[in-house]
Design a protein around this motif. Structure first.
Motif, mmCIF file in Angstrom:
data_model
loop_
_atom_site.group_PDB
_atom_site.id
_atom_site.type_symbol
_atom_site.label_atom_id
_atom_site.label_comp_id
_atom_site.label_asym_id
_atom_site.label_seq_id
_atom_site.Cartn_x
_atom_site.Cartn_y
_atom_site.Cartn_z
ATOM 1 N N ALA A 96 -3.778 1.670 -10.169
ATOM 2 C CA ALA A 96 -2.422 1.735 -10.196
ATOM 3 C C ALA A 96 -1.451 1.002 -9.790
ATOM 4 C CB ALA A 96 -1.913 2.950 -11.435
ATOM 5 N N GLY A 97 -2.227 0.151 -9.069
ATOM 6 C CA GLY A 97 -1.504 -0.955 -7.509
ATOM 7 C C GLY A 97 -0.852 0.664 -7.138
ATOM 8 N N THR A 98 -0.967 1.756 -6.465
ATOM 9 C CA THR A 98 -0.645 2.308 -5.694
ATOM 10 C C THR A 98 -1.252 2.893 -4.806
ATOM 11 O OG1 THR A 98 0.813 3.609 -7.487
ATOM 12 C CG2 THR A 98 0.389 4.622 -5.445
ATOM 13 N N MET A 137 5.864 4.841 -8.535
ATOM 14 C CA MET A 137 4.814 4.987 -8.733
ATOM 15 C C MET A 137 4.031 3.841 -7.991
ATOM 16 S SD MET A 137 2.423 7.526 -10.629
ATOM 17 C CE MET A 137 1.512 6.482 -11.238
ATOM 18 N N PRO A 138 4.617 2.418 -7.638
ATOM 19 C CA PRO A 138 4.015 1.226 -6.805
ATOM 20 C C PRO A 138 4.461 1.617 -5.213
ATOM 21 C CG PRO A 138 5.943 0.810 -8.888
ATOM 22 C CD PRO A 138 6.014 2.064 -8.751
ATOM 23 N N ARG A 139 5.221 2.747 -4.760
ATOM 24 C CA ARG A 139 5.821 2.829 -3.759
ATOM 25 C C ARG A 139 4.285 4.521 -3.340
ATOM 26 N NH1 ARG A 139 10.336 0.732 -5.148
ATOM 27 N NH2 ARG A 139 11.135 2.492 -4.857
ATOM 28 N N ALA A 140 4.271 5.025 -4.250
ATOM 29 C CA ALA A 140 3.096 6.383 -3.812
ATOM 30 C C ALA A 140 3.218 6.787 -2.693
ATOM 31 C CB ALA A 140 3.285 7.013 -5.049
ATOM 32 N N SER A 141 2.730 7.738 -1.773
ATOM 33 C CA SER A 141 2.053 8.150 -1.171
ATOM 34 C C SER A 141 2.240 9.299 -1.051
ATOM 35 C CB SER A 141 2.254 7.387 0.700
ATOM 36 O OG SER A 141 3.945 7.985 0.764
#
Length: 585
Positions: free
Chosen positions: A526-528, A145-149
């Motif tokens: 969510a920081g994404t 999730m933190p690095r999602a795109s």
């Protein structure tokens, strides 16, 4: 000699563009959609690359490409066309049919039968169908999730997206006026892994207007449109089937007169009303506006100076789950259009200023993006339906033609919204290990600057046209959850015909990327950071006319296999080919 003339005219155009291009300045997007949210830029339309048979037989197709601050990458949407019968000479019955299908399945149908085409009276039956039946690219979270795109993950899911219109329209005219009418069905159906819905509507339209004549002292027009519609839908996170009913009423009228040659005073009146019922919406919304304006014209100047007085009203009934249309307008907006003929018949300089509210009725949102449905916004995300309020807009432009072959329109401007919709993406608990991603809308204030160039070249055998637009906004500063508009969007098309027998065309629409933060159902990021990638939609067409009454055509679309997301998280499967016939009897 001809070559030297061409070089000279092209050089002159480039010089004009470089001189005018110092004023860079808007829009987040691409139809009746968001009429109040997008001012009329009064620019000449650029012909699109469609089979020649579509443009020759008294038909007019309106590709809606510049209408709303919503939609971001929607600047070019060939999937939808509004078809109207063009004025034609009196004659016998006529029949027009253009139909096709292919792989992936894109069934298409245009049908017009005019059993009555008298000098004063015309009656026609029409039918339009556009659809996509096939698989969608599965777009979701890539990695943690933190690095999602938003990128394709290589899988597919099946679905469909259907549009059908059918009805009757006609007109009757006399020496001083004309009356027009239309009654028909409008329906859409959509299905994917999350949503299944069907929207069915009945449209009735009526219009009457005076004819413009030199001796006219009184001019008037009245247009009334009514729609009753129902939508039934099912979605992943709501148990059972949901129901929505909608009543829409539009009334537009104008009354005025000429008190002196070249001088007129007019007043425009408008009422836009929508009433909803069902499981989610229990509300009414509307707007009323009055626009008095003074009009002056002579051989070089055209002035239209007005002030719009607009008022919004609403009634959120007790059965409304979420209050709708809460944003208030400012009551007074400019309504000004000024043009000056710098070089008569060849170059005009124009200035426009406008603004106003729009109630963003459900049918208008669904016309622009059929993935919208009654639960499009989830708990904690605010209302799906709210008013767009454009405080002020202004544009400065230069338009004209060179040698009556090359037409151009260069404009730049500014827009200021106190409230307008933008795309967002939310994480919704789908019951699995990872939350389900769902698109939605968020209403925010923002400002925008834009610059746009439209150009078209037309000769007996060759047509070339297109537009390119740059837009810069403060959307990212206003809300991290709102997806920014594409900085650059554009479209270009070219078509060559050989002896009116073989027609070959190529076209390409493009948009740069958009970014926004993922939001949770509680409205907390969510920081994404998510990205809708840019795309280039390359197409090609071919048509062979056996006679003036019969031809075969072929079109290929998305030939670069781009991931095209008009709506975040939704992209059709890729390259497609459609073949069909065209009859004109």
């Amino acid at each position: 000699m001809k070559v030297s003339r061409i070089y000279f005219t092209v050089s002159l155009l480039l010089l004009c563009i470089s001189a005018a291009g110092q004023d860079l300045n808007p829009t987040v997007e691409v139809s009746r959609q968001y009429r109040g949210t997008m001012m009329d830029l009064d620019k000449p339309s650029v012909e699109m690359a469609v089979p020649d048979s579509v443009t020759k037989f008294n038909l007019q197709f309106d590709y809606s490409v510049f209408d709303s601050p919503f939609k971001g990458a929607y600047e070019f949407r060939p999937f939808l066309m509004d078809m109207d019968i063009a004025p034609s000479l009196p004659g016998e019955r006529s029949l027009y049919l253009r139909a096709g299908a292919g792989y992936t399945l894109h069934p298409t149908l245009d049908f017009v039968w005019s059993p009555v085409r008298k000098e004063k009276f015309r009656l026609s039956l029409y039918g339009v169908h556009r659809s996509y039946i096939g698989s969608y690219r599965s777009l979701g979270v890539d990695g943690q999730m933190p690095r999602a795109s938003i990128v394709p993950d290589g899988t597919r899911f099946s679905g469909h997206d259907l549009l059908t219109e059918a009805g009757v329209d006609g007109s009757f005219d006399w020496k001083t006026g004309v009356l027009s009418f239309r009654a028909g069905y409008y329906g859409t159906a959509l299905k994917d892994t999350v949503v299944s819905k069907a929207y069915d509507g009945l449209d009735v339209k009526f219009g009457i207007a005076s004819k413009q004549r030199l001796e006219s002292h009184l001019v008037y027009s009245l247009n009334v449109a009514y729609r009753f519609a129902e939508e039934k839908s099912e979605c992943l996170w709501v148990s059972g089937r949901s129901y929505l009913s909608e009543h829409n009423l539009d009334v537009d009228a104008s009354l005025g007169g000429t008190f002196r040659s070249g001088h007129s005073v007019l007043a425009d009146f408008s009422v836009d009303y929508a009433s909803y019922g069902g499981h989610v919406f229990g509300s009414d919304a509307g707007s009323v506006s009055v626009t008095p304006h003074y009009v002056f014209s002579n051989s070089r100047w055209n002035l239209d100076l007005g002030v719009k007085l607009a008022f919004l009203f609403r009634n959120n009934r007790a059965d409304a789950v979420i209050p709708m249309n809460m944003s208030k307008g400012q009551a007074v907006y400019p309504d000004v259009r000024i043009s000056w003929s710098a070089i008569r018949k060849y170059m005009d300089v124009y200035l426009t200023a406008g603004g106003g509210p729009d109630i963003n009725r459900y049918s208008s949102l669904a016309d622009a993006d059929r993935h919208i449905f009654m639960f499009y916004n989830h708990a904690g995300e605010g209302p799906l339906l709210d008013n767009t309020v454009e405080r002020v807009s202004a544009s400065l432009g230069l338009k004209g033609n060179i040698a009556s072959r090359l037409s151009y329109d260069l404009s730049a401007g500014y827009r200021n919204f106190s409230n307008a919709p933008a795309h967002s993406v939310s994480a919704v608990d789908g019951g699995g290990d990872m939350p389900h991603l769902a698109p939605g809308l968020i209403y925010i204030p923002y400002q925008m600057f834009y610059a746009r160039l439209d150009m078209a070249w037309k000769s007996q055998d060759f047509r070339l046209g297109g537009w390119v637009q740059y837009q810069a906004s403060d959307v990212a500063k206003r809300s991290a959850f709102a997806f920014t508009p594409s900085a650059f969007t554009g479209y270009a098309s070219a078509q060559y015909n050989w002896k009116e027998r073989i027609f070959v065309g190529v076209d390409c629409g493009f948009a740069t990327s958009r970014q926004g933060d993922l939001r949770t159902s509680s409205g907390i990021s969510a920081g994404t950071r998510l990205e809708v990638p840019g795309y280039a939609d390359l197409g090609a067409s071919f048509e062979y006319a056996f006679t003036r009454k019969f031809s075969l055509w072929l079109r290929g679309g998305n030939l670069l296999n781009s991931v095209i997301q008009y709506t975040p998280l939704y992209s059709q499967s890729g390259i497609y080919f459609t073949a069909g016939i065209c009859l004109n009897l």
